[in-house]
Motif scaffolding. Structure first.
Motif, PDB file in Angstrom:
ATOM      1  N   GLY A  63       3.720   7.060  -6.742  1.00  0.00           N
ATOM      2  CA  GLY A  63       4.317   5.956  -7.483  1.00  0.00           C
ATOM      3  C   GLY A  63       5.749   5.634  -7.087  1.00  0.00           C
ATOM      4  N   MET A  64       6.331   6.389  -6.176  1.00  0.00           N
ATOM      5  CA  MET A  64       7.694   6.082  -5.740  1.00  0.00           C
ATOM      6  C   MET A  64       7.668   4.837  -4.858  1.00  0.00           C
ATOM      7  N   LYS A 124       0.583  10.635   8.981  1.00  0.00           N
ATOM      8  CA  LYS A 124      -0.817  10.951   8.685  1.00  0.00           C
ATOM      9  C   LYS A 124      -1.333  10.293   7.413  1.00  0.00           C
ATOM     10  N   GLU A 125      -0.453   9.892   6.499  1.00  0.00           N
ATOM     11  CA  GLU A 125      -0.881   9.288   5.237  1.00  0.00           C
ATOM     12  C   GLU A 125      -0.753   7.768   5.223  1.00  0.00           C
ATOM     13  N   ILE A 149       1.026   5.459  -2.906  1.00  0.00           N
ATOM     14  CA  ILE A 149       0.037   5.166  -3.937  1.00  0.00           C
ATOM     15  C   ILE A 149      -1.290   5.798  -3.531  1.00  0.00           C
ATOM     16  N   GLY A 150      -1.855   6.620  -4.412  1.00  0.00           N
ATOM     17  CA  GLY A 150      -3.140   7.253  -4.137  1.00  0.00           C
ATOM     18  C   GLY A 150      -3.114   8.162  -2.929  1.00  0.00           C
ATOM     19  N   GLY A 151      -1.987   8.762  -2.645  1.00  0.00           N
ATOM     20  CA  GLY A 151      -1.878   9.680  -1.508  1.00  0.00           C
ATOM     21  C   GLY A 151      -1.640   8.984  -0.176  1.00  0.00           C
ATOM     22  N   PHE A 152      -1.492   7.668  -0.190  1.00  0.00           N
ATOM     23  CA  PHE A 152      -1.273   6.907   1.035  1.00  0.00           C
ATOM     24  C   PHE A 152       0.086   6.215   1.007  1.00  0.00           C
TER      25      PHE A 152
END
Length: 158
Positions: A63-64, A124-125, A149-152
């Motif tokens: 969320g950052m 990688k993300e 967001i969502g690990g990406f």
């Protein structure tokens, strides 16, 4: 022997050599100018990619969101290369973000431009995003938002 004919040949030779010399000087001056401009643009692109890298490293939690404003060089494009697509050699096997000078041609030629004269950052993300052209508008230069967001890692033009 005709002295006028001999005089005409030597004057013609001087004119031809003068034109060749002027042409050579113009070529050297333009080459010097464009190498200087391209060097400055590459330095601007490197500084922009450093800002993006620092911002991505700062995205610790979900969320950052960080904004990078007034990025340059104008006319260059920010690309995302993720799985399943042709990538520059520096990105083979990994997701990456590249900042490259725009090539008006087929996509393969753009990849070669990114490989030779672009700057790429492996991440990688990274999530796929539409290419972002860096331009100068009424409000200033292009700005982007980088968020997790969502690990990406997502990149958007703002």
């Amino acid at each position: 022997m005709n002295k006028k004919g001999l005089l005409l040949a030597s004057e013609t030779l001087k004119i031809v050599l003068g034109v060749i010399s002027i042409g050579l000087l113009l070529y050297l001056l333009s080459a010097l100018y464009f190498s200087n401009v391209e060097g400055k643009e590459f330095e601007q692109a490197q500084a922009t990619m450093d800002k993006i890298s620092e911002t991505i490293e700062g995205l610790v939690s979900e969320g950052m969101n960080f904004n990078i404003t007034d990025i340059t060089p104008v006319g260059w494009i920010l690309f995302s290369f993720v799985q399943g697509e042709v990538k520059p050699n520096s990105c083979v096997g990994e997701k990456c973000l590249c900042l490259c000078d725009k090539v008006i041609d087929v996509f393969d030629r753009q990849i070669k431009e990114c490989d030779n004269d672009g700057i790429c950052l492996k991440e990688k993300e990274l999530a796929k995003f539409l290419e972002i052209e860096l331009k100068k508008g009424k409000e200033g230069f292009t700005s982007i938002s980088i968020s997790k967001i969502g690990g990406f890692i997502e990149v958007q033009e703002i």
